[in-house]
Design a protein around this motif. Structure first.
Motif, PDB file in Angstrom:
ATOM      1  N   UNK A  25     -70.042 -31.647 -21.824  1.00  0.00           N
ATOM      2  CA  UNK A  25     -70.430 -33.009 -21.456  1.00  0.00           C
ATOM      3  C   UNK A  25     -69.482 -33.587 -20.407  1.00  0.00           C
ATOM      4  N   UNK A  26     -68.176 -33.220 -20.498  1.00  0.00           N
ATOM      5  CA  UNK A  26     -67.216 -33.716 -19.524  1.00  0.00           C
ATOM      6  C   UNK A  26     -67.532 -33.200 -18.120  1.00  0.00           C
ATOM      7  N   UNK A  27     -68.002 -31.947 -18.046  1.00  0.00           N
ATOM      8  CA  UNK A  27     -68.349 -31.390 -16.735  1.00  0.00           C
ATOM      9  C   UNK A  27     -69.542 -32.131 -16.141  1.00  0.00           C
ATOM     10  N   UNK A  28     -70.523 -32.461 -16.975  1.00  0.00           N
ATOM     11  CA  UNK A  28     -71.664 -33.234 -16.492  1.00  0.00           C
ATOM     12  C   UNK A  28     -71.189 -34.596 -15.998  1.00  0.00           C
ATOM     13  N   UNK A  34     -67.317 -37.701 -10.510  1.00  0.00           N
ATOM     14  CA  UNK A  34     -66.223 -37.121  -9.736  1.00  0.00           C
ATOM     15  C   UNK A  34     -66.614 -35.714  -9.288  1.00  0.00           C
ATOM     16  N   UNK A  35     -67.587 -35.562  -8.415  1.00  0.00           N
ATOM     17  CA  UNK A  35     -68.072 -34.235  -8.034  1.00  0.00           C
ATOM     18  C   UNK A  35     -67.014 -33.349  -7.396  1.00  0.00           C
ATOM     19  N   UNK A  37     -64.274 -32.623  -8.512  1.00  0.00           N
ATOM     20  CA  UNK A  37     -63.550 -31.900  -9.562  1.00  0.00           C
ATOM     21  C   UNK A  37     -64.334 -30.706 -10.111  1.00  0.00           C
ATOM     22  N   UNK A  38     -65.542 -30.510  -9.634  1.00  0.00           N
ATOM     23  CA  UNK A  38     -66.414 -29.465 -10.184  1.00  0.00           C
ATOM     24  C   UNK A  38     -66.615 -28.373  -9.136  1.00  0.00           C
ATOM     25  N   UNK A  39     -66.544 -27.114  -9.580  1.00  0.00           N
ATOM     26  CA  UNK A  39     -66.764 -25.985  -8.676  1.00  0.00           C
ATOM     27  C   UNK A  39     -68.160 -26.080  -8.050  1.00  0.00           C
ATOM     28  N   UNK A  40     -68.297 -25.695  -6.771  1.00  0.00           N
ATOM     29  CA  UNK A  40     -69.585 -25.856  -6.081  1.00  0.00           C
ATOM     30  C   UNK A  40     -70.769 -25.244  -6.811  1.00  0.00           C
ATOM     31  N   UNK A  41     -70.608 -24.012  -7.325  1.00  0.00           N
ATOM     32  CA  UNK A  41     -71.710 -23.376  -8.028  1.00  0.00           C
ATOM     33  C   UNK A  41     -72.108 -24.117  -9.287  1.00  0.00           C
ATOM     34  N   UNK A  46     -75.575 -28.035 -12.352  1.00  0.00           N
ATOM     35  CA  UNK A  46     -75.686 -29.269 -13.128  1.00  0.00           C
ATOM     36  C   UNK A  46     -76.690 -30.226 -12.485  1.00  0.00           C
ATOM     37  N   UNK A  47     -76.610 -30.397 -11.182  1.00  0.00           N
ATOM     38  CA  UNK A  47     -77.531 -31.317 -10.505  1.00  0.00           C
ATOM     39  C   UNK A  47     -78.976 -30.801 -10.553  1.00  0.00           C
ATOM     40  N   UNK A  48     -79.135 -29.493 -10.555  1.00  0.00           N
ATOM     41  CA  UNK A  48     -80.484 -28.947 -10.691  1.00  0.00           C
ATOM     42  C   UNK A  48     -81.085 -29.339 -12.047  1.00  0.00           C
ATOM     43  N   UNK A  49     -80.279 -29.258 -13.099  1.00  0.00           N
ATOM     44  CA  UNK A  49     -80.772 -29.621 -14.428  1.00  0.00           C
ATOM     45  C   UNK A  49     -80.961 -31.126 -14.563  1.00  0.00           C
TER      46      UNK A  49
END
Length: 346
Positions: A25-28, A34-35, A37-41, A46-49
């Motif tokens: 949930x923290x990654x979402x 804070x995009x 902080x998240x690896x591009x892949x 996540x954005x696709x879902x």
């Protein structure tokens, strides 16, 4: 073929997105807020879902996260030790007095064992505070890393011992205080300075012990070092002090890691009919209220200055060493280290 659960008529939640994307949930939350902080892949997945499930972050919740309360949490007695005249009590007082000048106020809360982070997470999610001021930092302290991970402003009173290159702390130079105390005792005419401190492994205790040894080295007395270890307990400190007094002589002195340990020395001295000051020099650390009552010389921490620095640092961004303040203590000299002229026969 699409992955994860199909959209349902009910509104998708952050848990649905996390499950579908195979992340926490923290990654979402980071992907939304804070995009960077998240690896591009992972961010793309996540954005696709999010799009597939029609997830829309709760606007009220986002506003709650962004809203500033100008309040900062302070955990009461995080070490769990019931100590006489705890310096954190007076530091909290100075924080509270200084808070209005910085447009802030302090919210105190109690520890919630066994997980040291439970209280922090609860008060943070309640929306009561913007960040935290930490006390009693120790080796293995989980709080700084957790707060950094969750992007929560904080400052520590005490160095972040496991991360020597990390800022966001204010502390008092214990080594400098101990060297000052050693010099004072030798100037008073005591010929040796023993040390009563904490067992090895205590970050604060090891730092103060190093200052005592440096003070002896400054005076060419490194070979005369005598010390004893004890926990922060008056009975245990008295027993350890009694052992240390064996062979110390009436021209000796004992420097202590805290005022409570020094009280143990005063008790042991009384049991041996030794008068502090005349027969034995005694110095503590923290300059508690009790130190003044029993006329104990003690290293005094500049708590008013420490509070002002804490408010400065907690509002700043970053973790570099510019966000630190190592303050110099002073010595409150009293009867326990005063060798009056008549006691020296002059």
């Amino acid at each position: 073929m699409a992955s994860g659960p199909e959209p349902t008529p009910s509104r998708a939640t952050i848990v649905d997105v996390a499950t579908a994307a195979g992340v926490s949930r923290q990654t979402v939350s980071n992907a939304v807020n804070h995009p960077d902080r998240v690896a591009p892949g992972t961010l793309q997945r996540v954005h696709r879902e999010i799009e597939r499930l029609g997830f829309r972050p709760n606007a009220a919740a986002q506003q709650l996260r962004r809203r500033k309360t100008s309040a900062y949490g302070f955990e009461l007695n995080p070490s769990g030790a019931g100590r006489v005249g705890h310096v954190l009590d007076r530091f909290l007082l100075e924080l509270t007095v200084a808070a209005p000048a910085h447009g802030c106020h302090v919210v105190t809360f109690a520890p919630q064992p066994p997980n040291p982070m439970t209280g922090y997470e609860r008060i943070l999610t309640s929306g009561l505070v913007d960040g935290f001021i930490l006390g009693d930092t120790v080796h293995g302290d989980p709080r700084p890393a957790w707060l950094l991970q969750h992007d929560v402003p904080f400052v520590t009173f005490g160095r972040i011992w496991d991360e020597p290159h990390m800022g966001r702390w204010v502390d008092v130079d214990g080594q400098a205080g101990m060297r000052l105390a050693v010099a004072h005792l030798l100037e008073q005419g005591y010929t040796s300075v023993a040390y009563l401190g904490y067992p090895a492994g205590s970050a604060l205790g090891d730092d103060r012990r190093a200052g005592w040894l440096a003070g002896l080295a400054d005076a060419g007395l490194a070979d005369s070092a005598r010390d004893a270890e004890t926990v922060e307990d008056l009975t245990a400190a008295t027993t350890a002090a009694d052992r240390l007094l064996e062979g110390l002589g009436r021209d000796g002195a004992i420097l202590c890691a805290s005022d409570l340990l020094a009280l143990g020395v005063l008790r042991a001295a009384r049991n041996r009919d030794l008068q502090p000051g005349r027969d034995l020099g005694v110095v503590g650390f923290d300059d508690s209220d009790l130190a003044e009552v029993v006329q104990l010389t003690s290293v005094r921490q500049p708590l008013q200055e420490a509070a002002a620095e804490a408010w400065r640092i907690v509002h700043a961004k970053g973790t570099d060493l510019s966000l630190t303040a190592l303050l110099t203590p002073t010595l409150a000299a009293r009867q326990s280290s005063s060798r009056h002229p008549q006691s020296r026969g002059t």
